[in-house]
Design a protein around this motif. Structure first.
Motif, PDB file in Angstrom:
ATOM      1  N   TRP A   1      11.530   5.112  -2.003  1.00 38.08           N
ATOM      2  CA  TRP A   1      10.481   4.582  -0.856  1.00 38.08           C
ATOM      3  C   TRP A   1      10.810   3.180  -0.633  1.00 38.08           C
ATOM      4  CZ3 TRP A   1       7.763   7.327   2.869  1.00 38.08           C
ATOM      5  CH2 TRP A   1       7.294   8.667   2.502  1.00 38.08           C
ATOM      6  N   ARG A  61      -1.625  15.929  -0.015  1.00 39.71           N
ATOM      7  CA  ARG A  61      -1.010  14.752   0.714  1.00 39.71           C
ATOM      8  C   ARG A  61       0.175  14.795   0.996  1.00 39.71           C
ATOM      9  NH1 ARG A  61      -5.293  11.924  -2.799  1.00 39.71           N
ATOM     10  NH2 ARG A  61      -6.665  10.797  -1.167  1.00 39.71           N
ATOM     11  N   ASP A  68       1.170   6.983  -6.876  1.00 41.53           N
ATOM     12  CA  ASP A  68       0.067   7.390  -7.295  1.00 41.53           C
ATOM     13  C   ASP A  68       0.347   8.971  -7.513  1.00 41.53           C
ATOM     14  OD1 ASP A  68      -2.536   8.258  -7.572  1.00 41.53           O
ATOM     15  OD2 ASP A  68      -3.138   7.604  -5.687  1.00 41.53           O
ATOM     16  N   CYS A  92       1.164   4.092  -2.948  1.00 36.68           N
ATOM     17  CA  CYS A  92       0.659   5.334  -2.751  1.00 36.68           C
ATOM     18  C   CYS A  92       1.897   6.115  -3.428  1.00 36.68           C
ATOM     19  CB  CYS A  92       0.528   5.904  -1.326  1.00 36.68           C
ATOM     20  SG  CYS A  92      -1.044   5.212  -0.656  1.00 36.68           S
ATOM     21  N   HIS A 152      -2.203  12.175  -7.200  1.00 39.16           N
ATOM     22  CA  HIS A 152      -2.804  12.258  -5.894  1.00 39.16           C
ATOM     23  C   HIS A 152      -1.882  12.919  -4.681  1.00 39.16           C
ATOM     24  CE1 HIS A 152      -5.778  10.037  -7.990  1.00 39.16           C
ATOM     25  NE2 HIS A 152      -6.751  10.856  -7.797  1.00 39.16           N
ATOM     26  N   TYR A 153      -0.685  13.468  -5.400  1.00 35.04           N
ATOM     27  CA  TYR A 153       0.319  13.919  -4.322  1.00 35.04           C
ATOM     28  C   TYR A 153      -0.363  15.064  -3.798  1.00 35.04           C
ATOM     29  CZ  TYR A 153       4.221  10.558  -4.315  1.00 35.04           C
ATOM     30  OH  TYR A 153       5.144   9.334  -4.237  1.00 35.04           O
ATOM     31  N   ARG A 182       0.736  -1.220  -0.127  1.00 32.37           N
ATOM     32  CA  ARG A 182       0.070  -0.044   0.102  1.00 32.37           C
ATOM     33  C   ARG A 182       1.017   1.274   0.119  1.00 32.37           C
ATOM     34  NH1 ARG A 182      -4.114   3.142  -1.683  1.00 32.37           N
ATOM     35  NH2 ARG A 182      -4.635   4.726  -0.040  1.00 32.37           N
ATOM     36  N   VAL A 183       1.988   1.183   0.761  1.00 38.33           N
ATOM     37  CA  VAL A 183       3.067   2.444   0.814  1.00 38.33           C
ATOM     38  C   VAL A 183       3.481   2.592  -0.597  1.00 38.33           C
ATOM     39  CG1 VAL A 183       5.021   3.244   1.433  1.00 38.33           C
ATOM     40  CG2 VAL A 183       3.566   2.224   3.199  1.00 38.33           C
ATOM     41  N   TRP A 185      -1.563   8.765   4.466  1.00 42.50           N
ATOM     42  CA  TRP A 185      -2.315   8.521   3.268  1.00 42.50           C
ATOM     43  C   TRP A 185      -2.427   6.906   3.031  1.00 42.50           C
ATOM     44  CZ3 TRP A 185       0.453   9.841  -2.239  1.00 42.50           C
ATOM     45  CH2 TRP A 185      -0.475   9.533  -3.092  1.00 42.50           C
ATOM     46  N   ALA A 186      -1.493   6.187   3.196  1.00 40.11           N
ATOM     47  CA  ALA A 186      -1.449   4.875   3.231  1.00 40.11           C
ATOM     48  C   ALA A 186      -2.355   4.085   4.253  1.00 40.11           C
ATOM     49  CB  ALA A 186       0.150   4.244   3.342  1.00 40.11           C
ATOM     50  N   MET A 233       2.818  10.209   4.328  1.00 43.82           N
ATOM     51  CA  MET A 233       2.709   9.022   3.425  1.00 43.82           C
ATOM     52  C   MET A 233       2.064   8.052   4.540  1.00 43.82           C
ATOM     53  SD  MET A 233       2.945   7.118   1.039  1.00 43.82           S
ATOM     54  CE  MET A 233       3.972   8.063  -0.218  1.00 43.82           C
TER      55      MET A 233
END
Length: 198
Positions: free
Chosen positions: A144, A64, A57, A54, A60-61, A50-51, A194-195, A191
């Motif tokens: 990441w 966030r 993604d 994101c 969609h930053y 999931r991290v 979000w995640a 992060m």
């Protein structure tokens, strides 16, 4: 895909375990500022996949991830989304000019027991960006990493001195060591929110 040289340097410097925020930095030849990583515990409710989802993604930053005011994918036949993408981003840094660049962002799969996504500057594409309203990055690499119990964000970045101006450059150099841990921690915390669905 093999991790970038910067991502490998981060992997070599990771703590074995983390109980809170950990910040590590080191000099690297040819870099104006120290390279750095931050690590935090990854809550059990947040999957490493999931991290990384994101992290990839890109569109969609904004709203966030701190400081980013523009973030978008640029269609390019050289890249095959979602595993590899060409990205434009512009960040607003307090008291400095905005900074922008284009990067190649890659899902590297599993590396050293971590799910991994990394990015490196696209030099020619960044060179062609306007320096009028935003400074172009001289170099910009990041990674990441996520596994059960740990999430890591690594960054190696600097704007072009000629795009920033002497006074703002001096202010950046003077404050870089003090501000890096706060910026990296803020990005990690954002992060995780979000995640985690926040």
């Amino acid at each position: 895909m093999e991790p970038s040289p910067f991502a490998r340097r981060v992997l070599e410097r990771l703590p074995d375990v983390v109980e809170g925020f950990v910040f590590v930095h080191w000099p690297h030849e040819g870099k104006v500022f120290d390279e750095a990583l931050g690590a935090m515990p990854l809550p059990a409710m947040v999957a490493p996949d999931r991290v990384i989802a994101c992290a990839l993604d890109i569109e969609h930053y904004v709203g966030r991830i701190p400081h980013l005011v523009e973030s978008r994918i640029i269609p390019d036949r050289r890249f095959s989304p979602p595993g590899s993408i060409r990205v434009y981003q512009r960040a607003s840094i307090p008291l400095l000019k905005d900074i922008h660049h284009e990067t190649a962002r890659i899902d590297a799969g599993e590396v050293g027991g971590f799910r991994c996504a990394f990015w490196d500057l696209l030099e020619d594409e960044t060179e062609r960006l306007s320096a009028r309203d935003a400074a172009r990055s001289q170099y910009h690499s990041g990674v990441w990493l996520a596994r059960s119990g740990m999430v890591v964000y690594g960054m190696s970045s600097a704007p072009r001195r000629e795009d920033l101006g002497l006074l703002k450059w001096k202010a950046l150099v003077a404050g870089a060591t003090a501000t890096a841990p706060r910026m990296i921690r803020g990005t990690l915390e954002a992060m995780l929110r979000w995640a985690g669905g926040g």
